[in-house]
Motif scaffolding. Sequence first.
Motif, short mmCIF file in Angstrom:
data_model
loop_
_atom_site.label_atom_id
_atom_site.label_comp_id
_atom_site.label_asym_id
_atom_site.label_seq_id
_atom_site.Cartn_x
_atom_site.Cartn_y
_atom_site.Cartn_z
N TYR A 19 67.75 -15.17 19.29
CA TYR A 19 69.14 -14.70 19.41
C TYR A 19 69.66 -14.94 20.82
CZ TYR A 19 73.28 -11.93 18.37
OH TYR A 19 74.58 -11.54 18.16
N LEU A 20 68.79 -14.73 21.81
CA LEU A 20 69.18 -15.01 23.19
C LEU A 20 69.41 -16.50 23.39
CD1 LEU A 20 69.56 -14.41 26.21
CD2 LEU A 20 67.07 -14.50 26.44
N LEU A 21 68.52 -17.33 22.88
CA LEU A 21 68.68 -18.77 23.05
C LEU A 21 69.94 -19.28 22.36
CD1 LEU A 21 64.98 -19.92 22.47
CD2 LEU A 21 66.14 -19.50 24.64
N ASP A 22 70.31 -18.63 21.27
CA ASP A 22 71.52 -19.04 20.54
C ASP A 22 72.80 -18.59 21.23
OD1 ASP A 22 70.05 -20.25 18.54
OD2 ASP A 22 70.03 -18.48 17.24
N HIS A 23 72.75 -17.45 21.93
CA HIS A 23 73.99 -16.83 22.40
C HIS A 23 74.04 -16.55 23.90
CE1 HIS A 23 75.19 -16.20 18.21
NE2 HIS A 23 73.98 -15.72 17.98
N PHE A 24 73.12 -17.13 24.68
CA PHE A 24 73.09 -16.78 26.11
C PHE A 24 74.40 -17.12 26.81
CE2 PHE A 24 71.62 -21.17 26.15
CZ PHE A 24 72.12 -21.71 27.32
N ARG A 25 75.06 -18.22 26.42
CA ARG A 25 76.32 -18.58 27.06
C ARG A 25 77.43 -17.58 26.73
NH1 ARG A 25 76.75 -23.33 29.56
NH2 ARG A 25 75.14 -24.91 29.28
N GLU A 26 77.37 -17.01 25.53
CA GLU A 26 78.41 -16.08 25.11
C GLU A 26 78.37 -14.77 25.87
OE1 GLU A 26 78.83 -15.94 20.70
OE2 GLU A 26 77.41 -17.61 20.74
N VAL A 27 77.24 -14.43 26.46
CA VAL A 27 77.17 -13.21 27.27
C VAL A 27 77.32 -13.52 28.76
CG1 VAL A 27 75.80 -11.96 25.58
CG2 VAL A 27 74.64 -13.29 27.35
N GLY A 28 77.67 -14.77 29.08
CA GLY A 28 77.95 -15.13 30.47
C GLY A 28 76.76 -15.64 31.25
N MET A 29 75.70 -16.04 30.56
CA MET A 29 74.52 -16.55 31.25
C MET A 29 74.58 -18.07 31.32
SD MET A 29 70.47 -16.04 30.25
CE MET A 29 70.24 -14.42 30.97
N THR A 30 74.33 -18.62 32.51
CA THR A 30 74.31 -20.07 32.68
C THR A 30 72.93 -20.62 32.33
OG1 THR A 30 73.61 -19.99 34.99
CG2 THR A 30 75.98 -19.86 34.56
N THR A 31 72.85 -21.94 32.23
CA THR A 31 71.56 -22.57 31.94
C THR A 31 70.55 -22.30 33.05
OG1 THR A 31 72.69 -24.32 30.70
CG2 THR A 31 70.43 -24.75 31.37
N LYS A 104 74.36 -6.36 26.33
CA LYS A 104 75.42 -7.34 26.08
C LYS A 104 75.16 -8.11 24.79
CE LYS A 104 77.44 -8.22 30.60
NZ LYS A 104 77.97 -9.26 31.52
N LEU A 105 73.92 -8.43 24.52
CA LEU A 105 73.58 -9.13 23.29
C LEU A 105 73.86 -8.25 22.08
CD1 LEU A 105 70.25 -10.89 24.33
CD2 LEU A 105 72.40 -12.03 23.76
N SER A 106 73.56 -6.95 22.19
CA SER A 106 73.80 -6.04 21.07
C SER A 106 75.30 -5.87 20.82
CB SER A 106 73.15 -4.68 21.34
OG SER A 106 73.78 -4.02 22.43
N GLN A 107 76.09 -5.80 21.90
CA GLN A 107 77.54 -5.70 21.76
C GLN A 107 78.11 -6.96 21.12
OE1 GLN A 107 78.96 -4.87 25.71
NE2 GLN A 107 78.04 -2.83 25.77
N LEU A 108 77.53 -8.09 21.49
CA LEU A 108 77.97 -9.36 20.91
C LEU A 108 77.69 -9.37 19.41
CD1 LEU A 108 78.99 -12.30 21.27
CD2 LEU A 108 76.62 -12.95 21.69
N ALA A 109 76.55 -8.83 19.02
CA ALA A 109 76.20 -8.77 17.60
C ALA A 109 77.20 -7.92 16.83
CB ALA A 109 74.79 -8.22 17.42
#
Length: 232
Positions: A19-31, A104-109
Amino acid sequence: MEEFAQRYIQAGQTSIANYLLDHFREVGMTTDQLLVFLQLRRYIDRGQRMPEADILADHLGWDKQRVYQVLHELIANKLMTITSVPDAQGQKQDAYDFHLLTEKLSQLAVQTTKKAAKVSATNDRATVFNQIETEFGRPLSPLEMESINQWLDEDHYRPELIQLALKEAVLSQAYSLKYMDRILLNWEKKNLKTAAQVQREKERQHPRSNAANPATPGNDIPDVPIFKLTDH
């Protein structure tokens, strides 16, 4: 090959949520931040909660200053904090903490679920309008559209129930929202809120009957029609 296999196993593995690998950009994380997180994760999993920046730099092929910059970005973007945790001897030690990232990931979900529900509701509404126009063989008037919106928004009739009332109206050759409204009100009085409840009530009333003659516009509306959504 055997020596490599032993070294491979001894090196261990790091578990990362897809889930992190799929959505890391959506929570503001860069590569770059993700790469640093992965390196930190490997050491945290081994019990080393704050590895040295030069070790991370060596793994990543970066200079130490770049690692410090990315670590600062993770903190500034509220993806990571530095906390104090007790070690095995009870001594306080600094540690990298990623609970903010998890939040942040949980809020995104939750947001994704709400968005999907909203899209589904919009699609259901459009389906109801389209089916009524198709069965009536004409476009709906603004007043009729308002009535249908009221069924959905104020009366909170489920789309499946409106579709069932439409089938009853069509089979009765009564192409009228007023006729449908009488059916819906009748079901509401009986506290029937789903198509399944309507069907069960009809089966209770007529246990030996598999079908009923449709009502005509001039007759009283039957208490509960037996028509299922899958009927054509």
